[in-house]
Enzyme design. Sequence first.
Site, PDB file in Angstrom:
ATOM      1  N   GLU A 189     -23.756   5.251  92.957  1.00  0.00           N
ATOM      2  CA  GLU A 189     -23.992   6.635  93.367  1.00  0.00           C
ATOM      3  C   GLU A 189     -24.659   7.469  92.283  1.00  0.00           C
ATOM      4  OE1 GLU A 189     -20.447   8.406  94.896  1.00  0.00           O
ATOM      5  OE2 GLU A 189     -20.444   7.126  96.644  1.00  0.00           O
ATOM      6  N   GLU A 241     -18.618   0.871  99.788  1.00  0.00           N
ATOM      7  CA  GLU A 241     -17.415   1.710  99.903  1.00  0.00           C
ATOM      8  C   GLU A 241     -17.357   2.330 101.284  1.00  0.00           C
ATOM      9  OE1 GLU A 241     -16.916   4.821  96.967  1.00  0.00           O
ATOM     10  OE2 GLU A 241     -17.549   3.482  95.351  1.00  0.00           O
TER      11      GLU A 241
HETATM   12  C1  PNW Z   1     -17.326   7.782  95.777  1.00  0.00           C
HETATM   13  N1  PNW Z   1     -19.227  12.739  99.415  1.00  0.00           N
HETATM   14  O1  PNW Z   1     -17.712   9.101  95.484  1.00  0.00           O
HETATM   15  C2  PNW Z   1     -17.124   7.075  94.451  1.00  0.00           C
HETATM   16  O2  PNW Z   1     -17.974   5.984  94.255  1.00  0.00           O
HETATM   17  C3  PNW Z   1     -15.715   6.670  94.195  1.00  0.00           C
HETATM   18  O3  PNW Z   1     -15.526   6.480  92.817  1.00  0.00           O
HETATM   19  C4  PNW Z   1     -14.774   7.705  94.785  1.00  0.00           C
HETATM   20  O4  PNW Z   1     -13.445   7.527  94.405  1.00  0.00           O
HETATM   21  C5  PNW Z   1     -14.941   7.638  96.286  1.00  0.00           C
HETATM   22  O5  PNW Z   1     -16.290   7.781  96.672  1.00  0.00           O
HETATM   23  C6  PNW Z   1     -14.099   8.645  97.041  1.00  0.00           C
HETATM   24  O6  PNW Z   1     -14.514   9.948  96.714  1.00  0.00           O
HETATM   25  C7  PNW Z   1     -18.077   9.972  96.484  1.00  0.00           C
HETATM   26  O7  PNW Z   1     -19.211  13.945  99.144  1.00  0.00           O
HETATM   27  C8  PNW Z   1     -18.139  11.321  96.159  1.00  0.00           C
HETATM   28  O8  PNW Z   1     -19.533  12.331 100.569  1.00  0.00           O
HETATM   29  C9  PNW Z   1     -18.525  12.240  97.105  1.00  0.00           C
HETATM   30  C10 PNW Z   1     -18.863  11.808  98.404  1.00  0.00           C
HETATM   31  C11 PNW Z   1     -18.792  10.489  98.734  1.00  0.00           C
HETATM   32  C12 PNW Z   1     -18.407   9.569  97.767  1.00  0.00           C
END
Ligand code: PNW
Length: 448
Positions: A163, A353
Site C-alpha cells: 500500500e 488483504e
Molecule cells: C491496510 N482504507 O491498511 C494495511 O495494509 C494493514 O496493515 C492494516 O492493518 C489493514 O489494512 C486494516 O486497516 C489500510 O481506508 C488502510 O480503505 C486504510 C484502508 C484500507 C487498508
Amino acid sequence: MSFRKDFVWGAATASYQIEGAFDEDGKGRSIWDEFSHTEGKISDNSTGDIACDHYHRYKEDVRLMAELGIKAYRFSVAWSRILPDGTGAVNQKGIDFYNDLINELMKYGIEPYVTLYHWDLPYALHLKGGWLNDDISDYFEQYVTIVAESFGDRVKNFITFNEPQVFTGCGYFEGSHAPGYKLADKELLHICHNVHKAHGKAVRALRKNIRDVKIGFTMGTTPTVPMSDKDIDAARNSYFSCGNGHFLFSESFWIDPIVFGKYPENLMSAYGDILPEISAEDMKLISAPIDFIGLNIYTGNIVKTGEGGCAEKVPCPAGHPRTAIGWDIIPSSLYWGTKFYYDRYKLPIYITENGMSAHDCISLDGKVHDPNRIDYLNRYLLELKKSAESGADIRGYFQWSLLDNFEWAKGYSERFGLIYTDYPTQKRIVKDSGYWYKNVIENNGENL
Ligand code: PNW
C-alpha cells in the site's frame, strides 16, 4: 470452474503490528517505534512494543495456522531487525528470527509470502532524509539483497511494497501515520519516485538471487462499484483516472509506471514543473516485469454516471452496514476491483488483504463468536468467486488478519483477526470465523 485447484488460501500480518520485541536482540528503531512513542499519535495511547509478542510466540502462531489449514502466510520483514541502521552492519539475530519462523512454516507445509516493506522504515534512515533521500533506493536494494540471500532458498514469493499510497498518503501527506508529516506535492512526488525506484531495484535484487522467484506489488484500493450496468464505463474510467482527488491515492499513478513503463499523461502535464528528475533509465528499472498484483480490498465506492460521463459517488443509504472501524460493507468491491485491475493490467491477482474489524469479545462460554465477520467473508468471497468465474486470473486470497493486532493509529481498539488476542495474557482464541475459514479452505470455496 470456480477457484483454481491450486488456489492459495492464506492469512496475513505485518511486522510492526504483531512482533513486539521492539528493542530486543539488536533490532534498530523504526519510524513506527518513534511515532507510537510520541504523545497523542495513537488513539488508545498504545505502542507496538509488545503487540502480539509474536517474536516469542511464533511457534504457537504457526501451529494455530496449521490447525486452521492455512496454506500460505503473508508476513513482513522488519528492515531494522535485519539492518538496525537501515544500511551497513547486519544483525544476525534478526536473520535468525526470520529463519526460525520460515523453517517453522516449512515444517507444516505453509508457503511464505514475504512483504519487504510494510511501513516500518528504519529510524536511522529517516534521520538521513528517509524517502526523500536519493540514496534510499540503493539502501533498499542492499536490504532486499540480504533478505534474498538469507531466505531465498525457501521463500519464493515476495511483495516489494504494501500500500504505497497509504504509507505516503497517511505518513507524509495527511500526517496520521509515521512519520507524521504534511509535505507539499513537490516533496511527495519526489518521495513516490524514490519508492518506485526502490521497487525496481528490489525486483532486480530478487531476480538476481532467486531463480524461480515470483514478485508482486500490493495496492490498497477502494474500487469503484457501478450502481448499474449503465455505469460500468464511468466506474472503470474514474477508477484509473489519475486526477480524482490526490494523485497519491490513484491506482494508475502507482501501477502504470510499473506495468506500462510511464506515469499517467495527465499527471505529467499537471505537475510538470514540480516533478523530480525522471530518466528513461529510471522508467526501465521501474517497469521490470513483475509476476502479480496484490490488492487489499475492504470496501468500495458506489458510483453512477454523472456529468460529462464522469463517475459520481452515490452515498450509501442510511443505516448501511459498516464494520467496527466504520468502513461500508460493499462485497461487490471484490468483484469490480479484481475485474477492473485484470482488464487493465492483465496480470495475475492475489487478494493480499481482506477482512473485517468487529467488536469481538470473549463470551461466557470462553469462545469468541463473530457471526458478522463470517457473513462479511462469505459475501466477499462469493464476489471473488464470481470474478474468477468470469475470467479474472485470481490466484489467491489472504485474510487480514491472522490475529488481532496493532492497528496503526487506532492501536488495539480494532480487531481484525481470525484469532482473538487477549493482550493482557497473550492468550490466543480461535474465533468462530477461524473455524469457518478452515472449512472454506478444505472445500476450496465450493461450499460458499
Ligand atoms: C491496510 N482504507 O491498511 C494495511 O495494509 C494493514 O496493515 C492494516 O492493518 C489493514 O489494512 C486494516 O486497516 C489500510 O481506508 C488502510 O480503505 C486504510 C484502508 C484500507 C487498508
